[in-house]
Design a protein around this motif. Structure first.
Motif, PDB file in Angstrom:
ATOM      1  N   UNK A   5     -62.040  22.561 -44.919  1.00 51.94           N
ATOM      2  CA  UNK A   5     -61.613  21.169 -44.769  1.00 51.94           C
ATOM      3  C   UNK A   5     -62.017  20.681 -43.372  1.00 51.94           C
ATOM      4  N   UNK A   6     -62.559  19.467 -43.305  1.00 53.74           N
ATOM      5  CA  UNK A   6     -62.840  18.531 -44.389  1.00 53.74           C
ATOM      6  C   UNK A   6     -64.109  18.914 -45.147  1.00 53.74           C
ATOM      7  N   UNK A   7     -64.185  18.471 -46.388  1.00 54.39           N
ATOM      8  CA  UNK A   7     -65.386  18.736 -47.182  1.00 54.39           C
ATOM      9  C   UNK A   7     -66.416  17.612 -47.037  1.00 54.39           C
ATOM     10  N   UNK A   8     -65.972  16.480 -46.501  1.00 57.10           N
ATOM     11  CA  UNK A   8     -66.895  15.379 -46.191  1.00 57.10           C
ATOM     12  C   UNK A   8     -66.569  14.860 -44.793  1.00 57.10           C
ATOM     13  N   UNK A   9     -67.553  14.257 -44.148  1.00 55.21           N
ATOM     14  CA  UNK A   9     -67.344  13.662 -42.825  1.00 55.21           C
ATOM     15  C   UNK A   9     -67.945  12.264 -42.817  1.00 55.21           C
ATOM     16  N   UNK A  10     -67.364  11.418 -41.973  1.00 50.27           N
ATOM     17  CA  UNK A  10     -67.897  10.070 -41.766  1.00 50.27           C
ATOM     18  C   UNK A  10     -68.772  10.088 -40.531  1.00 50.27           C
ATOM     19  N   UNK A  11     -70.034   9.719 -40.712  1.00 54.35           N
ATOM     20  CA  UNK A  11     -70.990   9.690 -39.612  1.00 54.35           C
ATOM     21  C   UNK A  11     -71.109   8.267 -39.076  1.00 54.35           C
ATOM     22  N   UNK A  12     -71.306   8.168 -37.765  1.00 53.51           N
ATOM     23  CA  UNK A  12     -71.473   6.883 -37.103  1.00 53.51           C
ATOM     24  C   UNK A  12     -72.787   6.903 -36.337  1.00 53.51           C
ATOM     25  N   UNK A  13     -73.477   5.781 -36.350  1.00 52.51           N
ATOM     26  CA  UNK A  13     -74.736   5.704 -35.612  1.00 52.51           C
ATOM     27  C   UNK A  13     -75.538   4.498 -36.041  1.00 52.51           C
ATOM     28  N   UNK A  14     -76.781   4.477 -35.613  1.00 53.59           N
ATOM     29  CA  UNK A  14     -77.667   3.384 -35.993  1.00 53.59           C
ATOM     30  C   UNK A  14     -78.072   3.542 -37.453  1.00 53.59           C
ATOM     31  N   UNK A  54     -69.580   0.406 -35.375  1.00 52.85           N
ATOM     32  CA  UNK A  54     -70.747   1.242 -35.659  1.00 52.85           C
ATOM     33  C   UNK A  54     -71.020   1.296 -37.155  1.00 52.85           C
ATOM     34  N   UNK A  55     -72.301   1.536 -37.536  1.00 53.80           N
ATOM     35  CA  UNK A  55     -72.644   1.784 -38.932  1.00 53.80           C
ATOM     36  C   UNK A  55     -72.078   3.142 -39.335  1.00 53.80           C
ATOM     37  N   UNK A  56     -71.686   3.266 -40.615  1.00 52.20           N
ATOM     38  CA  UNK A  56     -71.066   4.512 -41.078  1.00 52.20           C
ATOM     39  C   UNK A  56     -71.736   5.013 -42.355  1.00 52.20           C
ATOM     40  N   UNK A  57     -71.584   6.317 -42.581  1.00 56.16           N
ATOM     41  CA  UNK A  57     -72.055   6.932 -43.812  1.00 56.16           C
ATOM     42  C   UNK A  57     -71.221   8.188 -44.057  1.00 56.16           C
ATOM     43  N   UNK A  58     -70.686   8.328 -45.262  1.00 56.68           N
ATOM     44  CA  UNK A  58     -69.886   9.505 -45.618  1.00 56.68           C
ATOM     45  C   UNK A  58     -70.782  10.491 -46.359  1.00 56.68           C
ATOM     46  N   UNK A  59     -70.844  11.731 -45.853  1.00 55.92           N
ATOM     47  CA  UNK A  59     -71.709  12.756 -46.452  1.00 55.92           C
ATOM     48  C   UNK A  59     -70.918  14.052 -46.609  1.00 55.92           C
ATOM     49  N   UNK A  60     -71.320  14.906 -47.571  1.00 47.90           N
ATOM     50  CA  UNK A  60     -70.631  16.195 -47.737  1.00 47.90           C
ATOM     51  C   UNK A  60     -71.011  17.185 -46.642  1.00 47.90           C
ATOM     52  N   UNK A  61     -70.113  18.146 -46.417  1.00 47.15           N
ATOM     53  CA  UNK A  61     -70.369  19.246 -45.489  1.00 47.15           C
ATOM     54  C   UNK A  61     -70.667  20.499 -46.306  1.00 47.15           C
ATOM     55  N   UNK A  62     -71.761  21.171 -45.993  1.00 52.36           N
ATOM     56  CA  UNK A  62     -72.117  22.426 -46.658  1.00 52.36           C
ATOM     57  C   UNK A  62     -71.928  23.593 -45.693  1.00 52.36           C
ATOM     58  N   UNK A  63     -71.255  24.651 -46.184  1.00 58.74           N
ATOM     59  CA  UNK A  63     -71.107  25.853 -45.365  1.00 58.74           C
ATOM     60  C   UNK A  63     -72.432  26.600 -45.316  1.00 58.74           C
ATOM     61  N   UNK A  64     -72.757  27.103 -44.148  1.00 52.80           N
ATOM     62  CA  UNK A  64     -74.037  27.778 -43.929  1.00 52.80           C
ATOM     63  C   UNK A  64     -73.787  29.255 -43.608  1.00 52.80           C
ATOM     64  N   UNK A  65     -73.846  30.107 -44.662  1.00 51.99           N
ATOM     65  CA  UNK A  65     -73.649  31.540 -44.475  1.00 51.99           C
ATOM     66  C   UNK A  65     -74.978  32.213 -44.156  1.00 51.99           C
ATOM     67  N   UNK A  66     -74.900  33.333 -43.444  1.00 52.68           N
ATOM     68  CA  UNK A  66     -76.120  34.048 -43.060  1.00 52.68           C
ATOM     69  C   UNK A  66     -76.752  34.736 -44.263  1.00 52.68           C
ATOM     70  N   UNK A  67     -77.957  35.251 -44.038  1.00 49.38           N
ATOM     71  CA  UNK A  67     -78.743  35.959 -45.062  1.00 49.38           C
ATOM     72  C   UNK A  67     -78.988  35.093 -46.293  1.00 49.38           C
ATOM     73  N   UNK A  68     -79.082  33.809 -46.084  1.00 48.25           N
ATOM     74  CA  UNK A  68     -79.403  32.924 -47.196  1.00 48.25           C
ATOM     75  C   UNK A  68     -78.290  32.755 -48.201  1.00 48.25           C
ATOM     76  N   UNK A  69     -77.106  33.224 -47.874  1.00 47.29           N
ATOM     77  CA  UNK A  69     -75.989  33.125 -48.805  1.00 47.29           C
ATOM     78  C   UNK A  69     -75.356  31.744 -48.685  1.00 47.29           C
ATOM     79  N   UNK A  70     -74.772  31.300 -49.773  1.00 43.20           N
ATOM     80  CA  UNK A  70     -74.098  30.008 -49.707  1.00 43.20           C
ATOM     81  C   UNK A  70     -72.609  30.193 -49.964  1.00 43.20           C
TER      82      UNK A  70
END
Length: 393
Positions: free
Chosen positions: A240-249, A215-231
């Motif tokens: 952890x993990x802070x990045x993930x490897x994605x597979x797909x077309x 499969x094709x791959x792409x490594x991208x960062x993971x962002x935490x999504x807190x409520x009320x617009x907080x980051x």
């Protein structure tokens, strides 16, 4: 010599026959022969798929004979009878039967036959559909699936054949990491996907060649999504993990810059808490990691010294102000993450000249403020008055 042998030959012949009879009598007394009858399962070989086997027995009664030991050692589960139907057309037949017997007991009847009736069946052709079941490993994708034929012939009675909509084979993909070839049984299914019984497929099995590609791959960062617009910088947390490897077309991957988690309630992220949070993945994209582990920590407070420009505000009309000091120092205590992101432009040190309307030297207390901050900050600075000189323009 010849005369000796022929002398009284009748008497000698009688003696030989009597001796042979006596031997047979003694042999049978000490080696008796017994017989037993068993029901043996029937097997029918080389049956034409276009013919239905009707009124054929499933078992056959077979008589065996032998010594007591041979009879005792007969195991019905290790014997069967088979009839070869090669070349037979529709009609009534008496077919010779061959008994497979692993014991040393002897089959009494050497000319066993079985009576059966062969009926000609109807036939239809149906397209073949390959149904993938399960999924490939996350780093693989399914390529070309090529069965050895596209059409299957079914034989049966008209009432059953009318129900058949398609021929299917189930292709199991789980744990298949490379291209493979497999031989699979054919099933008859109706228009609702249910199996149809009472029909025979020709062929009964089909070979399928399956291509498994990387499969094709792409490594991208993971962002935490807190409520009320907080980051994630507002809540002290590690994940952890802070990045993930994605597979797909390739087209699906090229526009993805990052992925986020499901919404996290910031109020639940108290020091010492650890939680598993699902990752949101775009459609048609897969990842080996579908969650992140978030560990909430105690905020780390630090002291930072900032030197900022000292400014004047509300200078009286017609006057100009001169400050003896243009730099002002302030120590700010707060969360390390907040202070790392704090910019000098957000810190304001001001001498407010409201109410002053005479020339000369004046002592004015400074006021300090920090704008656009996320956390609680403590400000420490010298509040002593600072000389300011007013002069008419």
């Amino acid at each position: 010599m010849k005369g000796i042998l022929l002398n009284n030959w009748r008497l000698k012949l009688v003696a030989v026959l009597v001796s042979l009879g006596l031997w047979l009598y003694i042999y049978r007394e000490h080696n008796p022969r017994f017989s037993i009858t068993h029901q043996v399962s029937m097997r029918y070989l080389n049956q034409d798929k276009a013919l239905n086997l009707g009124n054929a027995p499933n078992t056959l009664e077979v008589k065996f004979k032998g010594s007591p030991e041979q009879i005792q050692n007969i195991d019905p589960n290790k014997m069967w009878a088979e009839a070869d139907l090669s070349g037979l057309d529709a009609g009534r037949h008496n077919v010779p039967v061959r008994v497979h017997n692993e014991s040393r007991a002897e089959v009494v009847d050497k000319n066993l036959t079985v009576s059966l009736n062969l009926e000609r069946l109807n036939s239809i052709e149906r397209p073949l559909t390959v149904i993938p079941i399960g999924s490939l490993p996350i780093d693989k994708r399914l390529g070309t699936v090529r069965p050895s034929r596209d059409v299957v012939t079914f034989y049966g009675f008209e009432s059953s054949l009318n129900k058949v909509s398609e021929a299917t084979i189930s292709l199991y993909l789980t744990e298949q990491g490379k291209s493979f070839s497999v031989r699979l049984p054919v099933e008859a299914r109706d228009k609702f996907g249910n199996s149809v019984t009472g029909v025979t497929a020709e062929p009964q099995e089909i070979t399928v060649d399956v291509a498994v590609n990387n499969a094709n791959t792409r490594i991208v960062p993971v962002n935490l999504n807190f409520n009320r617009g907080m980051d994630s910088t507002h809540v002290v947390a590690e994940y952890s993990p802070t990045t993930v490897t994605l597979f797909g077309k390739e087209k699906a991957l090229e526009s993805i810059k990052n992925v986020t988690t499901e919404t996290i309630d910031a109020d639940t992220c108290v020091p010492g808490t650890q939680m598993e949070v699902d990752i949101r993945l775009p459609r048609n994209v897969f990842s080996a990691d579908d969650t992140v582990t978030v560990s909430c920590k105690e905020p780390r407070r630090v002291d930072r010294l900032f030197t900022v420009n000292l400014e004047t505000a509300d200078v009286p009309h017609g006057f100009e102000a001169t400050i003896e000091r243009t730099k002002f120092e302030v120590t700010i205590t707060g969360d390390a993450v907040d202070l790392d992101q704090l910019k000098l432009e957000q810190i304001k040190a001001v001498l407010n000249l409201t109410g002053l309307n005479t020339e000369g030297r004046h002592n004015v207390k400074p006021t300090l403020s920090v704008t656009n901050t996320r956390g609680d900050l403590e400000l420490e600075y010298d509040p002593s008055p600072i000389p300011v000189t007013l002069k008419k323009k």
